[in-house]
Write a protein that holds these residues in place. Structure first.
Motif, PDB file in Angstrom:
ATOM      1  N   ALA A  72      28.395   6.133 -65.683  1.00 44.09           N
ATOM      2  CA  ALA A  72      28.763   7.493 -65.265  1.00 44.09           C
ATOM      3  C   ALA A  72      29.169   7.535 -63.798  1.00 44.09           C
ATOM      4  O   ALA A  72      30.139   8.210 -63.428  1.00 44.09           O
ATOM      5  CB  ALA A  72      27.598   8.453 -65.520  1.00 44.09           C
ATOM      6  N   LEU A  73      28.452   6.812 -62.945  1.00 42.54           N
ATOM      7  CA  LEU A  73      28.806   6.762 -61.523  1.00 42.54           C
ATOM      8  C   LEU A  73      30.159   6.093 -61.311  1.00 42.54           C
ATOM      9  O   LEU A  73      30.968   6.549 -60.500  1.00 42.54           O
ATOM     10  CB  LEU A  73      27.719   6.042 -60.727  1.00 42.54           C
ATOM     11  CG  LEU A  73      26.399   6.777 -60.593  1.00 42.54           C
ATOM     12  CD1 LEU A  73      25.340   5.873 -59.962  1.00 42.54           C
ATOM     13  CD2 LEU A  73      26.583   8.048 -59.786  1.00 42.54           C
ATOM     14  N   ARG A  74      30.400   5.015 -62.051  1.00 36.98           N
ATOM     15  CA  ARG A  74      31.704   4.349 -61.944  1.00 36.98           C
ATOM     16  C   ARG A  74      32.819   5.272 -62.424  1.00 36.98           C
ATOM     17  O   ARG A  74      33.881   5.344 -61.799  1.00 36.98           O
ATOM     18  CB  ARG A  74      31.694   3.061 -62.748  1.00 36.98           C
ATOM     19  CG  ARG A  74      30.818   1.985 -62.143  1.00 36.98           C
ATOM     20  CD  ARG A  74      30.823   0.719 -63.007  1.00 36.98           C
ATOM     21  NE  ARG A  74      29.904  -0.258 -62.488  1.00 36.98           N
ATOM     22  CZ  ARG A  74      28.830  -0.697 -63.138  1.00 36.98           C
ATOM     23  NH1 ARG A  74      28.562  -0.265 -64.354  1.00 36.98           N
ATOM     24  NH2 ARG A  74      28.048  -1.588 -62.581  1.00 36.98           N
ATOM     25  N   ASN A  75      32.588   5.969 -63.525  1.00 41.33           N
ATOM     26  CA  ASN A  75      33.588   6.916 -64.027  1.00 41.33           C
ATOM     27  C   ASN A  75      33.851   8.021 -63.012  1.00 41.33           C
ATOM     28  O   ASN A  75      34.994   8.445 -62.826  1.00 41.33           O
ATOM     29  CB  ASN A  75      33.143   7.525 -65.357  1.00 41.33           C
ATOM     30  CG  ASN A  75      33.268   6.556 -66.501  1.00 41.33           C
ATOM     31  OD1 ASN A  75      33.955   5.547 -66.408  1.00 41.33           O
ATOM     32  ND2 ASN A  75      32.584   6.858 -67.592  1.00 41.33           N
ATOM     33  N   ALA A  76      32.796   8.502 -62.366  1.00 45.08           N
ATOM     34  CA  ALA A  76      32.961   9.555 -61.354  1.00 45.08           C
ATOM     35  C   ALA A  76      33.778   9.046 -60.173  1.00 45.08           C
ATOM     36  O   ALA A  76      34.653   9.751 -59.661  1.00 45.08           O
ATOM     37  CB  ALA A  76      31.592  10.052 -60.882  1.00 45.08           C
ATOM     38  N   ALA A  77      33.511   7.812 -59.756  1.00 41.67           N
ATOM     39  CA  ALA A  77      34.273   7.237 -58.642  1.00 41.67           C
ATOM     40  C   ALA A  77      35.741   7.069 -59.019  1.00 41.67           C
ATOM     41  O   ALA A  77      36.633   7.430 -58.241  1.00 41.67           O
ATOM     42  CB  ALA A  77      33.675   5.884 -58.250  1.00 41.67           C
ATOM     43  N   TYR A 122      35.123  -3.299 -61.383  1.00 39.40           N
ATOM     44  CA  TYR A 122      33.685  -3.239 -61.155  1.00 39.40           C
ATOM     45  C   TYR A 122      32.926  -4.372 -61.849  1.00 39.40           C
ATOM     46  O   TYR A 122      31.705  -4.432 -61.757  1.00 39.40           O
ATOM     47  CB  TYR A 122      33.137  -1.882 -61.608  1.00 39.40           C
ATOM     48  CG  TYR A 122      33.658  -0.738 -60.770  1.00 39.40           C
ATOM     49  CD1 TYR A 122      33.200  -0.542 -59.477  1.00 39.40           C
ATOM     50  CD2 TYR A 122      34.603   0.140 -61.268  1.00 39.40           C
ATOM     51  CE1 TYR A 122      33.666   0.498 -58.698  1.00 39.40           C
ATOM     52  CE2 TYR A 122      35.080   1.192 -60.502  1.00 39.40           C
ATOM     53  CZ  TYR A 122      34.610   1.359 -59.216  1.00 39.40           C
ATOM     54  OH  TYR A 122      35.085   2.392 -58.456  1.00 39.40           O
ATOM     55  N   ASP A 123      33.652  -5.240 -62.564  1.00 40.42           N
ATOM     56  CA  ASP A 123      33.052  -6.392 -63.257  1.00 40.42           C
ATOM     57  C   ASP A 123      31.853  -5.963 -64.108  1.00 40.42           C
ATOM     58  O   ASP A 123      30.798  -6.599 -64.115  1.00 40.42           O
ATOM     59  CB  ASP A 123      32.648  -7.446 -62.235  1.00 40.42           C
ATOM     60  CG  ASP A 123      32.586  -8.840 -62.832  1.00 40.42           C
ATOM     61  OD1 ASP A 123      33.062  -9.024 -63.971  1.00 40.42           O
ATOM     62  OD2 ASP A 123      32.058  -9.740 -62.169  1.00 40.42           O
ATOM     63  N   GLU A 124      32.049  -4.871 -64.823  1.00 36.39           N
ATOM     64  CA  GLU A 124      30.967  -4.246 -65.571  1.00 36.39           C
ATOM     65  C   GLU A 124      30.393  -5.150 -66.668  1.00 36.39           C
ATOM     66  O   GLU A 124      29.201  -5.095 -66.956  1.00 36.39           O
ATOM     67  CB  GLU A 124      31.472  -2.932 -66.185  1.00 36.39           C
ATOM     68  CG  GLU A 124      30.390  -2.080 -66.759  1.00 36.39           C
ATOM     69  CD  GLU A 124      30.907  -0.734 -67.191  1.00 36.39           C
ATOM     70  OE1 GLU A 124      30.456   0.253 -66.608  1.00 36.39           O
ATOM     71  OE2 GLU A 124      31.749  -0.678 -68.092  1.00 36.39           O
ATOM     72  N   ASP A 125      31.224  -5.991 -67.253  1.00 34.41           N
ATOM     73  CA  ASP A 125      30.733  -6.846 -68.342  1.00 34.41           C
ATOM     74  C   ASP A 125      29.674  -7.836 -67.883  1.00 34.41           C
ATOM     75  O   ASP A 125      28.854  -8.276 -68.671  1.00 34.41           O
ATOM     76  CB  ASP A 125      31.891  -7.606 -68.992  1.00 34.41           C
ATOM     77  CG  ASP A 125      32.772  -6.702 -69.828  1.00 34.41           C
ATOM     78  OD1 ASP A 125      32.315  -5.593 -70.179  1.00 34.41           O
ATOM     79  OD2 ASP A 125      33.911  -7.092 -70.129  1.00 34.41           O
ATOM     80  N   ARG A 126      29.679  -8.184 -66.601  1.00 33.40           N
ATOM     81  CA  ARG A 126      28.687  -9.137 -66.088  1.00 33.40           C
ATOM     82  C   ARG A 126      27.525  -8.445 -65.390  1.00 33.40           C
ATOM     83  O   ARG A 126      26.679  -9.106 -64.797  1.00 33.40           O
ATOM     84  CB  ARG A 126      29.349 -10.130 -65.134  1.00 33.40           C
ATOM     85  CG  ARG A 126      30.286 -11.063 -65.858  1.00 33.40           C
ATOM     86  CD  ARG A 126      30.793 -12.209 -65.029  1.00 33.40           C
ATOM     87  NE  ARG A 126      31.030 -11.883 -63.644  1.00 33.40           N
ATOM     88  CZ  ARG A 126      30.802 -12.724 -62.642  1.00 33.40           C
ATOM     89  NH1 ARG A 126      30.328 -13.910 -62.871  1.00 33.40           N
ATOM     90  NH2 ARG A 126      31.071 -12.357 -61.399  1.00 33.40           N
TER      91      ARG A 126
END
Length: 79
Positions: A41-46, A23-27
């Motif tokens: 939270a949405l990414r964790n749920a996915a 998900y390239d969360e750091d950027r």
């Protein structure tokens, strides 16, 4: 102690690494109010929903589900 350390890195490898790489969360540029926490939270749920169905390659599963808008709903049992 070694079991605890292995458990910690297991979580790191299963969730945080996937969020960082897939998900390239750091950027992410989402940085105001509580939006970063909501997106995490949405990414964790996915990730959790995909893992519950036995998916091991989250990136490939994301691409698969992105191709047809009914697939994510079917994954969640909403059809």
């Amino acid at each position: 102690m070694a079991d605890w350390i292995r458990g910690h890195w297991s979580i790191e490898n299963k969730v945080h690494w996937v969020r960082d790489v897939t998900y390239d969360e750091d950027r992410s540029q989402i940085c105001t109010a509580n939006r970063p926490e909501v997106m995490a939270a949405l990414r964790n749920a996915a990730i959790g929903a995909l893992r519950l169905t036995g998916v091991t390659d989250i990136a490939a599963a994301n691409r698969h589900h992105a191709r047809d808008s009914t697939r994510p709903l079917a994954l969640l049992g909403i059809t």
